[in-house]
Design an enzyme around this catalytic site. Structure first.
Site, PDB file in Angstrom:
ATOM      1  N   CYS A   1      -2.490  -0.015  10.849  1.00 57.27           N
ATOM      2  CA  CYS A   1      -1.707   1.004  11.567  1.00 57.27           C
ATOM      3  C   CYS A   1      -2.074   1.107  13.038  1.00 57.27           C
ATOM      4  O   CYS A   1      -1.253   0.916  13.922  1.00 57.27           O
ATOM      5  CB  CYS A   1      -1.959   2.377  10.954  1.00 57.27           C
ATOM      6  SG  CYS A   1      -1.722   2.503   9.236  1.00 57.27           S
TER       7      CYS A   1
ATOM      8  N   ARG B   1      -7.496  -6.359   7.159  1.00 60.50           N
ATOM      9  CA  ARG B   1      -6.360  -6.540   8.072  1.00 60.50           C
ATOM     10  C   ARG B   1      -6.726  -6.165   9.508  1.00 60.50           C
ATOM     11  O   ARG B   1      -7.196  -5.077   9.769  1.00 60.50           O
ATOM     12  CB  ARG B   1      -5.152  -5.728   7.593  1.00 60.50           C
ATOM     13  CG  ARG B   1      -4.470  -6.360   6.379  1.00 60.50           C
ATOM     14  CD  ARG B   1      -3.354  -5.506   5.863  1.00 60.50           C
ATOM     15  NE  ARG B   1      -3.858  -4.261   5.308  1.00 60.50           N
ATOM     16  CZ  ARG B   1      -3.044  -3.323   4.805  1.00 60.50           C
ATOM     17  NH1 ARG B   1      -1.742  -3.475   4.862  1.00 60.50           N
ATOM     18  NH2 ARG B   1      -3.547  -2.228   4.273  1.00 60.50           N
TER      19      ARG B   1
ATOM     20  N   TYR C   1       0.836  -1.219   0.000  1.00 63.89           N
ATOM     21  CA  TYR C   1       0.000   0.000   0.000  1.00 63.89           C
ATOM     22  C   TYR C   1       0.859   1.253   0.000  1.00 63.89           C
ATOM     23  O   TYR C   1       0.426   2.301  -0.461  1.00 63.89           O
ATOM     24  CB  TYR C   1      -0.864   0.028   1.266  1.00 63.89           C
ATOM     25  CG  TYR C   1      -2.048  -0.888   1.233  1.00 63.89           C
ATOM     26  CD1 TYR C   1      -1.923  -2.239   1.510  1.00 63.89           C
ATOM     27  CD2 TYR C   1      -3.308  -0.410   0.895  1.00 63.89           C
ATOM     28  CE1 TYR C   1      -3.015  -3.083   1.467  1.00 63.89           C
ATOM     29  CE2 TYR C   1      -4.421  -1.245   0.858  1.00 63.89           C
ATOM     30  CZ  TYR C   1      -4.255  -2.579   1.148  1.00 63.89           C
ATOM     31  OH  TYR C   1      -5.339  -3.416   1.109  1.00 63.89           O
TER      32      TYR C   1
ATOM     33  N   THR D   1       6.380  -4.051   9.177  1.00 61.01           N
ATOM     34  CA  THR D   1       7.025  -4.150  10.503  1.00 61.01           C
ATOM     35  C   THR D   1       5.964  -4.616  11.498  1.00 61.01           C
ATOM     36  O   THR D   1       5.458  -3.844  12.307  1.00 61.01           O
ATOM     37  CB  THR D   1       7.554  -2.762  10.949  1.00 61.01           C
ATOM     38  OG1 THR D   1       6.463  -1.822  10.825  1.00 61.01           O
ATOM     39  CG2 THR D   1       8.706  -2.315  10.080  1.00 61.01           C
TER      40      THR D   1
ATOM     41  N   LYS E   1       5.629   9.262  14.110  1.00 56.48           N
ATOM     42  CA  LYS E   1       4.732   8.337  13.394  1.00 56.48           C
ATOM     43  C   LYS E   1       3.997   7.420  14.375  1.00 56.48           C
ATOM     44  O   LYS E   1       2.772   7.257  14.316  1.00 56.48           O
ATOM     45  CB  LYS E   1       5.539   7.515  12.394  1.00 56.48           C
ATOM     46  CG  LYS E   1       4.778   6.392  11.744  1.00 56.48           C
ATOM     47  CD  LYS E   1       3.643   6.885  10.894  1.00 56.48           C
ATOM     48  CE  LYS E   1       2.767   5.708  10.473  1.00 56.48           C
ATOM     49  NZ  LYS E   1       1.596   6.128   9.715  1.00 56.48           N
TER      50      LYS E   1
ATOM     51  N   ASN F   1      -0.399   7.653  15.784  1.00 58.44           N
ATOM     52  CA  ASN F   1      -1.392   6.573  15.747  1.00 58.44           C
ATOM     53  C   ASN F   1      -1.773   6.090  17.135  1.00 58.44           C
ATOM     54  O   ASN F   1      -2.926   5.713  17.363  1.00 58.44           O
ATOM     55  CB  ASN F   1      -0.891   5.439  14.862  1.00 58.44           C
ATOM     56  CG  ASN F   1      -1.056   5.794  13.391  1.00 58.44           C
ATOM     57  OD1 ASN F   1      -1.804   6.719  13.046  1.00 58.44           O
ATOM     58  ND2 ASN F   1      -0.362   5.100  12.518  1.00 58.44           N
TER      59      ASN F   1
HETATM   60  N1  SAJ Z   1     -12.408   3.895  14.323  1.00 49.25           N
HETATM   61  C1  SAJ Z   1     -13.300   4.024  15.396  1.00 49.25           C
HETATM   62  N2  SAJ Z   1     -13.667   5.278  15.796  1.00 49.25           N
HETATM   63  C2  SAJ Z   1     -13.176   6.401  15.171  1.00 49.25           C
HETATM   64  C3  SAJ Z   1     -12.258   6.239  14.106  1.00 49.25           C
HETATM   65  C4  SAJ Z   1     -11.897   4.981  13.687  1.00 49.25           C
HETATM   66  O1  SAJ Z   1     -13.768   3.030  15.950  1.00 49.25           O
HETATM   67  O2  SAJ Z   1     -13.567   7.505  15.548  1.00 49.25           O
HETATM   68  C5  SAJ Z   1     -11.999   2.550  13.908  1.00 49.25           C
HETATM   69  C6  SAJ Z   1     -12.332   2.251  12.462  1.00 49.25           C
HETATM   70  O3  SAJ Z   1     -13.599   1.641  12.341  1.00 49.25           O
HETATM   71  C7  SAJ Z   1     -11.209   1.275  12.073  1.00 49.25           C
HETATM   72  C8  SAJ Z   1     -10.036   1.720  12.925  1.00 49.25           C
HETATM   73  O4  SAJ Z   1     -10.585   2.498  14.000  1.00 49.25           O
HETATM   74  O5  SAJ Z   1     -11.562  -0.045  12.408  1.00 49.25           O
HETATM   75  C9  SAJ Z   1      -9.003   2.557  12.176  1.00 49.25           C
HETATM   76  O6  SAJ Z   1      -9.702   3.583  11.521  1.00 49.25           O
HETATM   77  P1  SAJ Z   1      -8.894   4.906  10.934  1.00 49.25           P
HETATM   78  O7  SAJ Z   1      -9.945   5.883  10.529  1.00 49.25           O
HETATM   79  O8  SAJ Z   1      -7.872   5.321  11.886  1.00 49.25           O
HETATM   80  O9  SAJ Z   1      -8.264   4.379   9.565  1.00 49.25           O
HETATM   81  P2  SAJ Z   1      -6.817   3.782   9.303  1.00 49.25           P
HETATM   82  O10 SAJ Z   1      -6.549   2.578  10.108  1.00 49.25           O
HETATM   83  O11 SAJ Z   1      -6.685   3.645   7.825  1.00 49.25           O
HETATM   84  O12 SAJ Z   1      -5.880   4.936   9.834  1.00 49.25           O
HETATM   85  C10 SAJ Z   1      -5.061   5.652   8.960  1.00 49.25           C
HETATM   86  C11 SAJ Z   1      -3.922   6.130   9.792  1.00 49.25           C
HETATM   87  N3  SAJ Z   1      -2.965   6.694   8.875  1.00 49.25           N
HETATM   88  C12 SAJ Z   1      -1.682   6.253   8.924  1.00 49.25           C
HETATM   89  O13 SAJ Z   1      -1.261   5.460   9.758  1.00 49.25           O
HETATM   90  C13 SAJ Z   1      -0.786   6.827   7.907  1.00 49.25           C
HETATM   91  C14 SAJ Z   1      -4.373   7.177  10.795  1.00 49.25           C
HETATM   92  O14 SAJ Z   1      -3.218   7.773  11.385  1.00 49.25           O
HETATM   93  C15 SAJ Z   1      -5.152   8.265  10.134  1.00 49.25           C
HETATM   94  O15 SAJ Z   1      -5.665   9.151  11.137  1.00 49.25           O
HETATM   95  C16 SAJ Z   1      -6.317   7.670   9.375  1.00 49.25           C
HETATM   96  O16 SAJ Z   1      -5.782   6.759   8.396  1.00 49.25           O
HETATM   97  C17 SAJ Z   1      -7.045   8.766   8.649  1.00 49.25           C
HETATM   98  O17 SAJ Z   1      -8.145   9.096   9.102  1.00 49.25           O
HETATM   99  O18 SAJ Z   1      -6.470   9.298   7.687  1.00 49.25           O
END
Ligand code: SAJ
Length: 445
Positions: free
Chosen positions: A278, A348, A25, A102, A224, A228
């Site tokens: 992440c 994932r 990705y 990682t 980083k 997260n």
């Molecule tokens: N989730 C919740 N409540 C929330 C937000 C998310 O339960 O308020 C859950 C989602 O359903 C999911 C998980 O958390 O299962 C992760 O969701 P995410 O919106 O954080 O999406 P990711 O995992 O793709 O996070 C990525 C991360 N980007 C990188 O690591 C480069 C994160 O740091 C970013 O904040 C996010 O994308 C984004 O919103 O861009």
């Protein structure tokens, strides 16, 4: 020996040969973007099928990725980007970007750097003198100095700063927005010296429109993993307040709406769990290299709370079924959503996996429906037909679009568990057995 001036000139003139190790990705879009910027680029991966797919100009990444398939076709047909499993094809690379996974595995949540160390061993054996190695993978603080540099000094037989240069530029991608995020988001560049910083900024300015924030390597590793971990703790807070509201008969969705009217508050969404590549991993990386100098409490507690949410959904399911007069052991249950994120096919570390494993052990029959995930793309009505309960785990648009009063008529018993606040607040729950995450049942006064 390539001195920094030669390296800088090669990058400025775009005569530099760029190698990208790891074509997932992160690595694949980065390789395509440097090729589109005009650099001769070579992509390396151990997965021969992925290499063959890419050399045909096809996109191996599932899910909706605006612009990626077209970009792959463009740069491959222009012969700007070639893919191979053979490290010898990058022995003349001036810049090598590394984006290999990682993972954090096992009950100790320790990072596993086997992929990275293998890549460093293969790379060091052929690395051009003076080449710049940029690690984009997310790393526990201290890893560049304690793992990467020793591995490269061993495999090259030389010293960092002389035989090769090193930098750490962690990525901020998100499935569904790979190209957009790489282009638009600010990028942290962890470097060992100001001269390397200038070179890294010149390099990434070819693909990044955001600000390139130059800092030291340790800070880049901390930023980083911290960004997260921060998000994971925020989500855990929302999940804790949701369960408090359930316990006192409150409505966390109304509470969150009003809390966020208070300046400086930004309560995130409670939900059925936290998945992805992440958020579940990076908090463990952040606290994995403390050498006993500090024992963290908040971050591991938040991680465990988020991982407990699928089990909470099981409890809500059992409670609603019992109210409907159905034992869990006799129940046919439909799990709606297996991806970790809405409108994505990415599974994932999906919270649905833990829920499915729990329910499979204690219900009569389990069905899974997900419009994006290949194995579960059954028709929604068919999946619902005759079941005792439906459990919404992912906020796919498909589930938002349904008239659930009608859909519940397909079930043997009108039991619906809403793990993502899909149901409208005015949903008529008359004669149905509904549980919504964060919405408590009326508490006897
Ligand atoms: N989730 C919740 N409540 C929330 C937000 C998310 O339960 O308020 C859950 C989602 O359903 C999911 C998980 O958390 O299962 C992760 O969701 P995410 O919106 O954080 O999406 P990711 O995992 O793709 O996070 C990525 C991360 N980007 C990188 O690591 C480069 C994160 O740091 C970013 O904040 C996010 O994308 C984004 O919103 O861009």
């Amino acid at each position: 020996m390539t001195d920094l001036t030669t390296l800088k000139t090669a990058i400025e003139s775009k005569s530099a040969h760029i190698a990208q190790i790891g074509l997932g990705y992160v690595g694949l879009p980065v390789a395509c973007m440097f090729a589109r910027a005009g650099f001769r680029t070579t992509g390396i991966d151990v997965d021969i099928r992925r290499i063959e797919t890419l050399n045909r100009g096809e996109n191996p990444i599932e899910g909706i990725e605006p612009g990626l398939a077209e970009l792959i076709t463009e740069v491959v047909s222009a012969r700007k980007l070639h893919f191979t499993t053979n490290y010898s094809e990058i022995s003349d690379a001036d810049v090598v970007i590394v984006a290999v996974q990682t993972p954090v595995e096992g009950s100790d949540h320790r990072p596993r750097y086997a992929h990275m160390q293998s890549a460093m061993a293969s790379l060091g054996a052929i690395l051009k003198d003076g080449a710049l190695v940029v690690i984009e993978s997310t790393l526990a603080p201290g890893t560049i100095h304690q793992v990467i540099i020793p591995a490269l000094e061993k495999s090259t037989g030389g010293k960092v700063g002389k035989r090769f240069q090193i930098a750490h530029c962690p990525e901020r991608v998100m499935p569904g927005r790979l190209l957009y995020n790489i282009t638009k988001m600010d990028r942290v560049a962890g470097i060992a010296s100001p001269d390397i910083g200038k070179i890294v900024v010149t390099l990434y300015s070819n693909i990044v429109e955001g600000t390139i924030d130059v800092t030291d390597i340790l800070t880049a590793e901390l930023v980083k993993t911290t960004e997260n971990a921060y998000r994971d703790v925020q989500i855990a807070f929302a999940n804790e307040v949701a369960q408090i509201c359930e316990a006192v008969g409150g409505d966390v969705w109304r509470v969150r709406e009003l809390v966020n009217k208070s300046p400086g508050r930004n309560m995130l969404y409670p939900g059925a769990g936290v998945g992805g590549h992440c958020i579940p991993k990076d908090p463990w990386l952040l606290i994995s290299n403390l050498n006993g100098n500090y024992v963290p409490s908040l971050i591991p507690t938040a991680r465990k709370l988020n991982r407990s949410m699928p089990r909470h959904i099981v409890h809500l399911t059992e409670s609603a079924l019992n109210e409907a007069g159905v034992k869990l052991a006799d129940a046919v249950i439909v799990v709606l959503g297996y991806a970790y994120l809405e409108n994505s096919d990415d599974t994932r570390d999906t919270p649905s996996q833990a829920l499915v494993e729990d329910l499979r052990r204690c219900c009569k029959e389990l069905r899974i429906q997900d419009p994006f995930v290949q194995d579960y793309q059954t028709d929604l009505d068919t999946a619902l037909q005759g079941a005792h309960a439906a459990v919404i785990m992912v906020a796919h648009d498909l589930y938002h679009q349904q008239d659930w009063t009608e859909k519940l008529k397909l079930l043997q018993t009108p039991v619906l568990i809403d793990g993502r606040h899909i149901l409208p607040d005015n949903f008529d729950a008359e004669n149905a057995f509904i549980r919504v995450i964060g919405k408590g049942l009326p508490v006897n006064d």
